[in-house]
Scaffold this active site. Structure first.
Site, PDB file in Angstrom:
ATOM      1  CB  SER A   1      -0.979  -0.037   1.178  1.00 55.24           C
ATOM      2  OG  SER A   1      -1.922   0.984   1.093  1.00 55.24           O
TER       3      SER A   1
ATOM      4  CG  ASP B   1      -2.890   3.873  -1.818  1.00 57.44           C
ATOM      5  OD1 ASP B   1      -3.603   3.638  -2.810  1.00 57.44           O
ATOM      6  OD2 ASP B   1      -2.885   3.149  -0.805  1.00 57.44           O
TER       7      ASP B   1
ATOM      8  CG  ASP C   1      -2.579  -0.744  -2.799  1.00 61.21           C
ATOM      9  OD1 ASP C   1      -2.487   0.385  -2.299  1.00 61.21           O
ATOM     10  OD2 ASP C   1      -3.224  -1.673  -2.267  1.00 61.21           O
TER      11      ASP C   1
ATOM     12  CG  ASP D   1      -5.902   0.289  -1.114  1.00 61.89           C
ATOM     13  OD1 ASP D   1      -5.131   1.268  -1.052  1.00 61.89           O
ATOM     14  OD2 ASP D   1      -5.795  -0.703  -0.362  1.00 61.89           O
TER      15      ASP D   1
END
Length: 574
Positions: free
Chosen positions: A146, A304, A306, A308
């Site tokens: 993340s 961000d 990734d 999500d």
């Protein structure tokens, strides 16, 4: 087995990966570094395992990944049907070793005769969630850490519903992983052999197009009677995975004035233009704000790595941009979505939020006749509730958490920054047609529902000593009765470890109908609250605060009182 025995086993292993072997040799003179790398195994937290890259059982490397995959395989074979043919979807982000770990996952799956569907290039986490459902896979794996620093990576497991694994699933997977005694001897096939056997399938455009088609369905344009205005957008993927899906989604909705922060558009595992690739932190918007001023943008959006989590900055009326908090953005999106929904949807509709997300969401939902459901922190619990709605026939309308995670369409079962980006831009256009910025729209909601303010502080305590200190803090807060915080009396104490809600005035207790977790929440007078929670994915203890009053000044004052007093209480335990 002591940490030193484990280290010596790794150090003497003849087949050790050359890069990890070299790193082990470099660590050899540091007892502290070696102990931290080997004193425990990486475990599953709020969504999977996550840690710093390097050799050791407490590090992310090909051997700990292989062990995790082996444990997942054993769990699935014992609990699911047609595991080999349904297969597992695998995606990865822009971090160091992400693609390598994805391929290692496929190589282990191939050794067990299980089909893998691996994306041909990096993809956002929500598209992995979508792919699990779209392909009918038995599970999914996302290689990502993340918004953590560059030295981190992670291994997130998704169940067949496309949601993050639940606590009960995680407990069983952990048990299965721990049953594997030697991570250095996990069965693994060579990539070429797995491909030749048809057990490694590279996927891409077909899944992307299916996701885009579903993405279009969340638009509320068709429901609104107001004329929408063209807007100017600045977008930064913060060196992550979202460039193509966000740009394709915006084009699909007719947003043509999109300016990309070019220096942050390409994947970069070092995230070299930001101190942290986290849209929750205002520094991540520095370049976007500069570009926004040049093009007079209506909204700045940042995802961000990734993709999500979504952050948004908007004009504040003073020739500058304000970064909205996760609570503020989520509440604005909630109000927009509900205001543009049919009565049929509202009648049986539900908002799902976490226990540390603003109570303003509950007020907005109630205004439209929509019920609110609270979950523990972590989007896996929101995904789990959506699954339950298939039986209860309740209608999912929106889910969010304060840490910039949002979900609109349930074709994904995890937070989705691509979906959120579409809705954030659409509602900006909606409010612009009414002559208002999002800041002005937010103040309209404050005037209607009350001035809700929230904040969060965190204390980072790394390593074994840090983990012990965090455990002591939580023990102290439970053992030493807290009767007031910031001058406000404590009315109820909710201990989610024991699932008990205690009334301070009478001592009476009632059961909390949520899974157990190491969290303590204090409900105070004046609709204020404080919640203390160790992070499940980072070496941190977090303290959340929420207040509500009839004015912004009063709410700011209350919030500061709570933060100062709670900081003192926490520091006494360090």
């Amino acid at each position: 087995m002591t940490w030193r025995t484990t280290y010596e086993k790794w150090d003497s292993y003849q087949g050790m990966d050359p890069t990890l072997k070299k790193q082990l040799e470099e660590m050899g003179s540091s007892k502290i570094e070696l102990e931290d790398a080997f004193y425990k195994e990486l475990t599953f937290g709020t969504g999977g395992m996550r840690g710093t890259l390097g050799p050791g059982t407490n590090r992310m490397n090909i051997y700990t990944v292989r062990k995790a995959v082996n444990g997942l395989v054993n769990y699935l074979k014992a609990n699911s049907e047609d595991v080999e043919t349904r297969g597992i979807a695998v995606a990865y982000d822009s971090r160091y070793m992400s693609k390598e770990f994805a391929i290692e996952t496929a190589k282990v799956l191939g050794a067990f005769g299980i089909t893998s569907y691996v994306f041909e290039s990096l993809r956002p986490t929500p598209i992995l969630s979508f792919a699990v459902r779209h392909l009918g896979a038995v599970a999914g794996v996302m290689i990502t850490a993340s918004h953590n620093p560059p030295e981190y990576n992670g291994f997130k497991v998704y169940n067949e519903d496309g949601g993050q694994i639940t606590p009960s699933e995680a407990a069983q997977i952990i048990k299965s992983v721990q049953a594997i005694k030697d991570e250095l001897c996990v069965p693994v096939n060579e990539q070429v052999k797995v491909e030749q056997n048809g057990l490694l399938n590279w996927i891409g455009e077909e899944v992307d197009q299916a996701y885009l088609k579903s993405l279009k369905s969340i638009s509320r344009y068709q429901h609104g009677s107001n004329r929408f205005e063209p807007i100017t957008i600045v977008f930064t993927p913060l060196h992550g995975t979202s460039f193509h899906p966000v740009m394709d989604g915006l084009t699909q909705l007719g947003f043509n004035h999109v300016h990309v922060v070019e220096d942050q558009a390409n994947p970069d595992p070092e995230f070299s233009t930001v101190s942290s690739p986290n849209p929750e932190e205002h520094q991540a918007f520095k370049m976007a704000i500069e570009q926004g001023k040049r093009v007079d943008a209506d909204i700045l959006i940042a995802t961000d790595p990734d993709s999500d989590r979504l952050g948004v900055a908007v004009k504040d009326g003073k020739n500058a941009y304000t970064v909205l908090s996760g609570n503020q953005l989520g509440t604005l999106m909630l109000d927009y979505l509900l205001s543009q929904s049919s009565q049929e949807l509202l009648d049986n509709g539900r908002l799902i939020k976490t226990i540390v997300t603003t109570e303003m969401g509950r007020a907005v939902a109630s205004h439209y006749g929509v019920g609110t459901i609270d979950t523990l922190t972590g989007f896996k619990f929101i995904g789990e509730k959506i699954k339950e709605f298939e039986t209860t026939k309740e209608q999912f309308l929106f889910g969010y958490e304060e840490s910039y995670g949002y979900l609109i369409g349930d074709f994904v079962r995890d937070k989705d920054a691509v979906q959120a980006a579409m809705v954030a831009c659409e509602m900006t256009s909606f409010w612009k047609a009414k002559g208002k910025t999002l800041i002005e729209a937010l103040h309209t909601l404050y005037e209607r529902h009350g001035y809700y303010l929230e904040d969060m502080t965190s204390l980072t305590l790394k390593g074994k000593d840090g983990a012990e200190k965090i455990a002591k803090m939580m023990a102290d807060i439970r053992e030493n009765e807290v009767t007031q915080i910031g001058g406000l009396p404590v009315v109820y104490v909710e201990d989610y470890a024991t699932s008990e809600r205690t009334a301070m005035a009478t001592g009476s207790k009632e059961k909390i109908e949520l899974p157990t977790e190491n969290v303590v929440k204090f409900l105070l007078t004046n609709n204020s609250w404080v919640c203390l929670r160790p992070s499940g994915t980072e070496p941190k203890i977090k303290c959340y605060f929420g207040v509500s009053s009839g004015s912004m000044d009063e709410s700011n004052s209350l919030l500061q009182q709570l933060k100062e007093d709670m900081t003192q209480k926490i520091n006494k335990s360090v």
